[in-house]
Motif scaffolding. Structure first.
Motif, mmCIF file in Angstrom:
data_model
loop_
_atom_site.group_PDB
_atom_site.id
_atom_site.type_symbol
_atom_site.label_atom_id
_atom_site.label_comp_id
_atom_site.label_asym_id
_atom_site.label_seq_id
_atom_site.Cartn_x
_atom_site.Cartn_y
_atom_site.Cartn_z
ATOM 1 N N SER A 69 0.708 -1.308 -0.197
ATOM 2 C CA SER A 69 0.017 -0.093 0.099
ATOM 3 C C SER A 69 0.851 1.333 0.035
ATOM 4 C CB SER A 69 -0.942 -0.031 1.090
ATOM 5 O OG SER A 69 -1.956 1.138 1.045
ATOM 6 N N PRO A 70 1.399 1.614 -0.885
ATOM 7 C CA PRO A 70 2.515 2.513 -1.046
ATOM 8 C C PRO A 70 1.729 3.862 -1.140
ATOM 9 C CG PRO A 70 2.431 1.655 -3.311
ATOM 10 C CD PRO A 70 1.577 0.557 -2.133
ATOM 11 N N VAL A 71 2.289 5.100 -0.769
ATOM 12 C CA VAL A 71 1.728 6.461 -0.838
ATOM 13 C C VAL A 71 2.716 7.376 -1.682
ATOM 14 C CG1 VAL A 71 0.812 8.378 0.151
ATOM 15 C CG2 VAL A 71 0.191 6.012 0.907
ATOM 16 N N ILE A 72 2.492 8.003 -2.599
ATOM 17 C CA ILE A 72 3.057 8.882 -3.280
ATOM 18 C C ILE A 72 2.718 10.360 -3.075
ATOM 19 C CG2 ILE A 72 3.936 9.597 -5.553
ATOM 20 C CD1 ILE A 72 5.145 7.000 -4.769
ATOM 21 N N THR A 73 3.581 11.292 -2.657
ATOM 22 C CA THR A 73 3.302 12.641 -2.420
ATOM 23 C C THR A 73 4.345 13.502 -3.398
ATOM 24 O OG1 THR A 73 4.744 12.752 -0.645
ATOM 25 C CG2 THR A 73 2.500 12.410 0.026
ATOM 26 N N ALA A 74 3.840 14.657 -3.824
ATOM 27 C CA ALA A 74 4.470 15.466 -4.589
ATOM 28 C C ALA A 74 4.045 16.891 -4.678
ATOM 29 C CB ALA A 74 4.451 14.888 -6.073
ATOM 30 N N ASP A 75 4.806 17.932 -4.952
ATOM 31 C CA ASP A 75 4.376 19.197 -4.709
ATOM 32 C C ASP A 75 3.620 19.749 -6.089
ATOM 33 O OD1 ASP A 75 5.758 19.330 -2.312
ATOM 34 O OD2 ASP A 75 7.622 19.897 -3.225
ATOM 35 N N VAL A 76 2.662 20.363 -5.825
ATOM 36 C CA VAL A 76 2.092 21.180 -7.035
ATOM 37 C C VAL A 76 2.490 22.459 -7.066
ATOM 38 C CG1 VAL A 76 -0.317 21.839 -8.023
ATOM 39 C CG2 VAL A 76 0.108 19.584 -6.783
ATOM 40 N N PRO A 77 2.776 23.232 -7.983
ATOM 41 C CA PRO A 77 3.462 24.586 -7.888
ATOM 42 C C PRO A 77 2.322 25.298 -7.666
ATOM 43 C CG PRO A 77 4.690 23.426 -9.648
ATOM 44 C CD PRO A 77 3.561 22.586 -9.224
ATOM 45 N N ALA A 78 2.456 26.541 -7.099
ATOM 46 C CA ALA A 78 1.357 27.312 -6.661
ATOM 47 C C ALA A 78 0.617 28.094 -7.715
ATOM 48 C CB ALA A 78 1.551 28.364 -5.483
ATOM 49 N N GLN A 79 1.351 28.212 -8.760
ATOM 50 C CA GLN A 79 0.477 28.890 -10.170
ATOM 51 C C GLN A 79 -0.448 28.137 -10.544
ATOM 52 O OE1 GLN A 79 3.949 28.103 -9.868
ATOM 53 N NE2 GLN A 79 4.788 27.455 -12.104
ATOM 54 N N PHE A 80 -0.562 26.869 -10.436
ATOM 55 C CA PHE A 80 -1.466 25.906 -11.087
ATOM 56 C C PHE A 80 -2.729 25.670 -10.164
ATOM 57 C CE2 PHE A 80 2.560 24.153 -13.098
ATOM 58 C CZ PHE A 80 2.210 24.815 -14.162
ATOM 59 N N MET A 81 -2.599 25.789 -8.730
ATOM 60 C CA MET A 81 -3.766 25.512 -7.940
ATOM 61 C C MET A 81 -4.962 26.297 -8.147
ATOM 62 S SD MET A 81 -2.611 23.394 -5.767
ATOM 63 C CE MET A 81 -4.116 23.597 -4.420
ATOM 64 N N PRO A 82 -5.076 27.649 -8.697
ATOM 65 C CA PRO A 82 -6.322 28.075 -9.101
ATOM 66 C C PRO A 82 -7.299 27.386 -9.953
ATOM 67 C CG PRO A 82 -4.860 29.971 -8.683
ATOM 68 C CD PRO A 82 -4.014 28.537 -8.714
ATOM 69 N N SER A 83 -6.199 26.718 -11.020
ATOM 70 C CA SER A 83 -7.212 26.163 -12.215
ATOM 71 C C SER A 83 -7.609 24.647 -11.655
ATOM 72 C CB SER A 83 -6.391 26.031 -13.347
ATOM 73 O OG SER A 83 -4.888 25.428 -13.061
ATOM 74 N N LEU A 84 -7.095 24.252 -10.474
ATOM 75 C CA LEU A 84 -7.125 22.962 -9.923
ATOM 76 C C LEU A 84 -8.336 22.851 -8.538
ATOM 77 C CD1 LEU A 84 -3.595 21.530 -9.945
ATOM 78 C CD2 LEU A 84 -5.570 21.069 -11.504
ATOM 79 N N LYS A 85 -8.919 24.184 -8.547
ATOM 80 C CA LYS A 85 -9.812 24.305 -7.243
ATOM 81 C C LYS A 85 -10.954 23.101 -7.238
ATOM 82 C CE LYS A 85 -12.588 27.993 -9.424
ATOM 83 N NZ LYS A 85 -12.973 29.379 -9.445
ATOM 84 N N THR A 86 -11.505 22.740 -8.385
ATOM 85 C CA THR A 86 -12.521 21.947 -8.215
ATOM 86 C C THR A 86 -12.100 20.572 -8.019
ATOM 87 O OG1 THR A 86 -12.419 21.509 -10.741
ATOM 88 C CG2 THR A 86 -14.032 23.165 -9.972
ATOM 89 N N ARG A 87 -10.738 20.199 -8.047
ATOM 90 C CA ARG A 87 -10.198 18.980 -7.355
ATOM 91 C C ARG A 87 -9.708 19.042 -6.058
ATOM 92 N NH1 ARG A 87 -6.025 15.331 -10.988
ATOM 93 N NH2 ARG A 87 -6.158 14.495 -9.063
ATOM 94 N N VAL A 88 -9.415 19.913 -5.542
ATOM 95 C CA VAL A 88 -9.081 20.029 -4.171
ATOM 96 C C VAL A 88 -9.686 19.192 -3.128
ATOM 97 C CG1 VAL A 88 -8.349 21.625 -2.312
ATOM 98 C CG2 VAL A 88 -7.610 22.258 -4.523
ATOM 99 N N GLY A 89 -9.139 18.554 -2.381
ATOM 100 C CA GLY A 89 -9.804 17.763 -1.365
ATOM 101 C C GLY A 89 -10.528 16.288 -1.851
ATOM 102 N N LYS A 90 -10.644 16.256 -3.277
ATOM 103 C CA LYS A 90 -11.417 14.877 -3.480
ATOM 104 C C LYS A 90 -10.338 13.839 -3.990
ATOM 105 C CE LYS A 90 -15.024 18.020 -5.538
ATOM 106 N NZ LYS A 90 -15.609 18.681 -6.647
ATOM 107 N N ALA A 91 -10.748 12.792 -3.784
ATOM 108 C CA ALA A 91 -10.028 11.637 -3.946
ATOM 109 C C ALA A 91 -10.521 11.109 -5.288
ATOM 110 C CB ALA A 91 -10.243 10.556 -2.942
ATOM 111 N N THR A 92 -9.833 11.591 -6.687
ATOM 112 C CA THR A 92 -10.325 11.488 -7.863
ATOM 113 C C THR A 92 -9.791 9.976 -8.439
ATOM 114 O OG1 THR A 92 -10.005 13.721 -8.301
ATOM 115 C CG2 THR A 92 -10.217 12.227 -10.280
ATOM 116 N N PRO A 93 -10.752 9.027 -8.757
ATOM 117 C CA PRO A 93 -10.458 7.702 -9.254
ATOM 118 C C PRO A 93 -9.577 7.876 -10.608
ATOM 119 C CG PRO A 93 -12.850 7.831 -8.489
ATOM 120 C CD PRO A 93 -12.111 9.004 -8.663
ATOM 121 N N VAL A 94 -8.702 7.085 -10.762
ATOM 122 C CA VAL A 94 -7.781 7.262 -12.131
ATOM 123 C C VAL A 94 -7.996 5.970 -13.056
ATOM 124 C CG1 VAL A 94 -5.576 7.620 -13.067
ATOM 125 C CG2 VAL A 94 -6.184 8.239 -10.583
#
Length: 375
Positions: A69-94
């Protein structure tokens, strides 16, 4: 069913972090027109990586958790966060597509008819062990077809067929395709050879040229050669190609294609016009292998268009009867025209190993990963 259900999710948090993890989820229960599919094979397509990694800087990725059960974390550059607001906090299936065995079915005749069958499925969230899907999202595979053979039955085959049908619907007679040695590009070549459609393939390496020519491709031009623009123009003159599909997007390849089309269109014109030729030239962007800006050097007159090409939008324009015929052709030719080759197979936990991520995130031609969720 007593099996456990696990899915791979991608989550972006308010503190600019991407987290990839495996989650235990409930076993689905099918509605009347639904089936439950045990996913046995699902591909890693470039479009999947867009959901998986989003705008994260994967060079910052770290791995924690356990082997299973590995977990991967990575940084999201701050300039991209406004365009991702609908994804914030949601566990999106891939996962856009996959294939497997129907293990439960709803009460409708269409659902019951698929019980026990091997089917391909499209619709999102296929990086899991079991998925519930509407029967309309399923493609029954011919008897004897394996889940591995049917895993990529939708995205690449339908996209390639939609390119050819779009060419016909818009009145063009030949196609230009960039990054043409990809799995999709190889499928498009087989379709065009079978259907008698001229296809100009743009590649960037000699081994890619050889791969396509060995498949029977007639027109292959190398963008790394000094003679690229002259070679492309000559192929356009010979084929009359006025439509192109470009998954690269960034840079000036789209511009180069339009300029070469214009040179081909005006080669016999004796009178100068500031507006260029009246031959309409169309380039569709269907990927983002280069995320930089698209540069257009406007030497191609005014009769041109650059548009996005999204599979589901294209299918909607083509109409139900065309799409039904496309799906039937895919099922009939899944091991020939629409065959996909995989160089690596990984389990769900192995998908979240840093070593695997580094390899499949390169979009390398000839390197295609297949996830085996039941492994």
């Amino acid at each position: 069913m007593t099996d456990k259900n696990i899915q791979l999710t991608s989550t972006i948090s308010e503190d600019n972090k991407l987290t990839l993890a495996l989650r235990n989820i409930d076993m689905p229960q099918p509605g009347a027109d639904e089936v439950v599919i045990r996913i046995e094979a699902t591909p890693l397509n470039p479009s999947d990586l867009g959901v998986l990694f989003s705008a994260a800087d994967m060079s910052s990725a770290k791995q924690t958790g356990t082997e299973q059960s590995p977990v991967i974390t990575a940084d999201v550059p701050a300039q991209f966060m406004p365009s991702l607001k609908t994804r914030v906090g949601k566990a999106t299936p891939v996962g856009n597509e996959g294939a497997g065995t129907v293990v439960a079915a709803g009460s409708s005749p269409a659902a019951q008819a698929l019980m026990g069958k091997t089917v391909a499925v499209i619709g999102g969230g296929t990086y899991r062990k079991f998925i519930c899907a509407n029967v309309q999202s399923c493609l029954e595979l011919k008897e004897g077809t394996t889940a591995k053979e049917g895993a990529s039955a939708f995205v690449n085959p339908l996209t390639a067929l939609a390119m050819v049908e779009t060419m016909r619907a818009e009145g063009h007679k030949a196609i230009i395709h960039a990054a043409a040695a990809s799995n999709l590009g190889q499928i498009l070549n087989r379709i065009c050879i079978a259907d008698g459609v001229d296809l100009i393939n743009i590649v960037r390496k000699p081994e890619q040229e050889k791969l396509l020519r060995d498949m029977g491709a007639k027109y292959v031009v190398n963008s790394s050669n000094d003679t690229f623009l002259a070679d492309l123009t000559a192929a356009i003159i010979e084929t009359g190609a006025t439509i192109a599909f470009d998954p690269i997007a960034g840079g000036q390849l789209t511009s180069d294609i339009l300029n070469c089309m214009e040179v081909a269109a005006t080669r016999d014109i004796t009178e100068y016009s500031v507006y260029g030729s009246d031959t309409f030239k169309q380039v569709y962007i269907y990927g983002a292998l280069n995320r930089g800006p698209i540069t257009l050097n406007r030497n191609f007159g005014f009769a041109w268009g650059v548009n996005g090409f999204l599979l589901f939008n294209a299918l909607g324009k083509l109409g139900t009867n065309t799409v039904i015929a496309m799906r039937k052709r895919i099922a009939d030719e899944i091991t020939t025209t629409f065959a996909s080759n995989y160089t690596h197979e990984v389990s769900l936990p192995e998908t979240l190993q840093l070593q695997s991520i580094e390899a499949y995130s390169k979009h390398a031609t000839g390197e295609k990963y297949l996830i085996k969720p039941q492994a």
